[in-house]
Design a protein around this motif. Structure first.
Motif, short mmCIF file in Angstrom:
data_model
loop_
_atom_site.label_atom_id
_atom_site.label_comp_id
_atom_site.label_asym_id
_atom_site.label_seq_id
_atom_site.Cartn_x
_atom_site.Cartn_y
_atom_site.Cartn_z
N LEU A 245 0.85 -1.19 0.00
CA LEU A 245 0.00 0.00 0.00
C LEU A 245 0.88 1.23 0.00
O LEU A 245 2.04 1.18 0.42
N PHE A 246 0.35 2.34 -0.47
CA PHE A 246 1.11 3.58 -0.47
C PHE A 246 0.13 4.76 -0.54
O PHE A 246 -1.05 4.60 -0.86
N GLY A 247 0.66 5.93 -0.24
CA GLY A 247 -0.13 7.15 -0.34
C GLY A 247 -0.77 7.61 0.95
O GLY A 247 -1.40 8.67 0.99
N GLU A 248 -0.60 6.84 2.03
CA GLU A 248 -1.33 7.18 3.26
C GLU A 248 -0.66 8.29 4.07
O GLU A 248 -1.34 9.05 4.76
N LEU A 249 0.68 8.43 3.97
CA LEU A 249 1.34 9.42 4.82
C LEU A 249 0.94 10.85 4.46
O LEU A 249 0.76 11.69 5.34
N ALA A 250 0.81 11.13 3.17
CA ALA A 250 0.41 12.47 2.76
C ALA A 250 -0.97 12.82 3.30
O ALA A 250 -1.27 13.98 3.59
N LEU A 251 -1.84 11.80 3.43
CA LEU A 251 -3.18 12.04 3.95
C LEU A 251 -3.19 12.09 5.46
O LEU A 251 -3.91 12.88 6.07
N LEU A 252 -2.38 11.24 6.09
CA LEU A 252 -2.34 11.20 7.55
C LEU A 252 -1.76 12.49 8.12
O LEU A 252 -2.25 13.01 9.12
N TYR A 253 -0.68 12.98 7.50
CA TYR A 253 0.06 14.10 8.08
C TYR A 253 -0.07 15.40 7.31
O TYR A 253 0.66 16.35 7.56
N ASN A 254 -1.01 15.46 6.35
CA ASN A 254 -1.23 16.68 5.58
C ASN A 254 0.06 17.18 4.94
O ASN A 254 0.43 18.34 5.07
N MET A 255 0.76 16.28 4.28
CA MET A 255 2.01 16.59 3.62
C MET A 255 1.86 16.41 2.11
O MET A 255 0.99 15.68 1.67
N PRO A 256 2.74 17.07 1.34
CA PRO A 256 2.78 16.75 -0.09
C PRO A 256 3.31 15.34 -0.29
O PRO A 256 3.93 14.77 0.61
N ARG A 257 3.06 14.78 -1.46
CA ARG A 257 3.62 13.48 -1.78
C ARG A 257 5.15 13.56 -1.64
O ARG A 257 5.77 14.49 -2.15
N ALA A 258 5.74 12.59 -0.99
CA ALA A 258 7.18 12.62 -0.74
C ALA A 258 7.95 11.75 -1.70
O ALA A 258 9.16 11.66 -1.61
N ALA A 259 7.25 11.06 -2.59
CA ALA A 259 7.92 10.21 -3.56
C ALA A 259 7.01 10.02 -4.75
O ALA A 259 5.86 10.46 -4.74
N THR A 260 7.54 9.38 -5.77
CA THR A 260 6.77 9.07 -6.97
C THR A 260 6.59 7.56 -7.06
O THR A 260 7.53 6.82 -6.80
N VAL A 261 5.39 7.14 -7.43
CA VAL A 261 5.14 5.71 -7.67
C VAL A 261 4.68 5.57 -9.12
O VAL A 261 3.72 6.21 -9.54
N GLN A 262 5.39 4.71 -9.86
CA GLN A 262 5.10 4.50 -11.28
C GLN A 262 4.88 3.02 -11.55
O GLN A 262 5.61 2.17 -11.04
N ALA A 263 3.85 2.74 -12.35
CA ALA A 263 3.55 1.34 -12.69
C ALA A 263 4.58 0.81 -13.67
O ALA A 263 4.91 1.46 -14.67
N GLU A 264 5.08 -0.37 -13.36
CA GLU A 264 6.05 -1.04 -14.24
C GLU A 264 5.34 -2.01 -15.18
O GLU A 264 5.81 -2.29 -16.28
N THR A 265 4.17 -2.51 -14.75
CA THR A 265 3.40 -3.47 -15.53
C THR A 265 1.93 -3.09 -15.48
O THR A 265 1.53 -2.16 -14.78
N VAL A 266 1.11 -3.83 -16.20
CA VAL A 266 -0.33 -3.70 -16.05
C VAL A 266 -0.68 -4.09 -14.61
O VAL A 266 -0.11 -5.03 -14.05
N GLY A 267 -1.59 -3.38 -14.00
CA GLY A 267 -1.93 -3.69 -12.62
C GLY A 267 -3.30 -3.18 -12.22
O GLY A 267 -3.98 -2.48 -13.00
N LEU A 268 -3.69 -3.54 -11.01
CA LEU A 268 -4.98 -3.11 -10.47
C LEU A 268 -4.77 -2.61 -9.04
O LEU A 268 -4.17 -3.29 -8.21
#
Length: 376
Positions: A186-209
């Motif tokens: 899982l990812f993306g929760e810290l920016a929501l929990l602590y009212n921060m900007p995204r601290a990293a980038t997540v990019q899909a390497e393959t098809v996914g859901l």
């Protein structure tokens, strides 16, 4: 000249921000040596400072790290976004339960089964009641991704929280690859929990859901439930004499570590002779403590709200000395696992050991009682 006001130290916002970003970086990367990591971190931070030396666009933006996030944007852009995010601080106590309905995304039985499988090990959901968990499942929606898709970008405002069902995802900080998710996570929760900007980038390497939840729903369900849980457990822990030795922040940490467990009348909670996995605080109801004697069990005590049990085996590192059963209806317990027990209750060990003496005196009395029965 030595008044309280003159001695009071004001911590600059810039210092708070730098230390926050450093702390998150350390917790994410978990390096073997803190000092070496700190030296390298702040050397890089200094090297990346703008030539003007201005602190308005603090260069620690270039070192932002989120435990499940990661691509960089210009510091000035990040600084502007940061202000907009912090302006939206969420106050669970001020949120009205009736303040808007929670989003619901219809799902087939097959989709719901897949979602349940994807979130079953998510720590954030561990403390949710059944009704709240159903709200979470209802509020999450599918997002299909293709190779090369950017899920989140470093510096952006947090919009959604994501749980991975399938696919491979790479995490980048300042264009540097730091980790990879493979069909789970899982990812993306810290920016929501602590009212921060995204601290990293997540990019899909393959098809996914992915399964996603929007910011407002995330806050309303997860943050508010966590807030209510902490308040409820703080009140419970404040009623436990043993825990008076703890500082307020220690009780708060303890409250966050507790997990609610429910047992029905007659159900066994712990079994005599088993290895200890944790201790229990009673939220509601009563329990019966029983010890084996020949081919039967004898009740030695009953415990009610605000009392605790299960600590004996943790302190002595011995098997359970008695069995405990729910009595008189549904019993709600707050469970503290053995790892958290050792980490959070170190200051209370002496008090716990003092309580163990009571158990030992009781055991001696019982043995004398049983011996007298056998002599009749």
């Amino acid at each position: 000249m030595s008044t309280d006001s003159s001695r009071r130290i004001q911590v600059p916002d810039e210092l708070k921000e730098v230390l926050l970003q450093f702390s998150i970086s350390y917790l994410v990367e978990q390096p073997p040596d803190l000092i070496d990591f700190a030296a390298d971190y702040f050397n890089k931070l200094q090297a990346n400072r703008p030539a003007t030396g201005s602190t308005d666009n603090t260069a620690d933006d270039n070192q932002s790290v989120n435990s499940q996030e990661g691509d960089a944007e210009p510091p000035a852009v990040q600084s502007t976004r940061r202000k907009s995010v912090f302006a939206e601080a969420y106050d669970p106590e001020a949120d009205d339960d009736d303040d808007g309905a929670t989003a619901v995304f219809p799902k087939t039985d097959e989709q719901r089964a897949r979602l349940i499988e994807s979130v079953k090990n998510v720590l954030l959901f561990r403390s949710l009641e059944k009704e709240q968990m159903n709200q979470v499942l209802d509020a999450m929606f599918e997002r299909k991704v293709q190779p090369g898709d950017f899920i989140i970008r470093q510096g952006d405002d947090g919009d959604n929280f994501y749980v991975i069902e399938s696919g491979i995802y790479k995490v980048y900080i300042n264009d540097k690859h730091i980790s990879t998710y493979t069909h789970t996570g899982l990812f993306g929760e810290l920016a929501l929990l602590y009212n921060m900007p995204r601290a990293a980038t997540v990019q899909a390497e393959t098809v996914g859901l992915l399964w996603a939840m929007d910011r407002q729903t995330f806050r309303r369900i997860l943050l508010k439930s966590a807030f209510k849980k902490r308040k409820m457990y703080e009140e419970l822990l404040n009623s436990v004499p043993m825990l008076k030795a703890l500082q307020n922040y220690e009780r708060m940490n303890l409250a966050d570590a507790l997990v609610t467990k429910t047992y029905e009348d007659g159900e066994r909670i712990i079994k005599q002779g088993d290895a200890a996995d944790g201790m229990y605080f009673i939220e509601e109801g009563t329990v019966s403590v029983r010890m084996d004697q020949d081919d039967s069990e004898i009740e030695i005590s009953q415990l009610g709200k605000g009392q605790y049990f299960g600590e004996l085996a943790l302190v002595t590192h011995r098997p359970r000395a008695a069995s405990v059963y729910a009595t008189g209806g549904t019993v709600k317990l707050a469970f503290l696992d053995v790892v958290c027990f050792e980490r959070l209750l170190g200051r209370c060990i002496n008090l716990l050991q003092r309580g163990i003496c009571d158990y030992r005196y009781l055991e001696l009395d019982l043995r004398a009682y049983f011996d007298s029965l056998q002599s009749i």
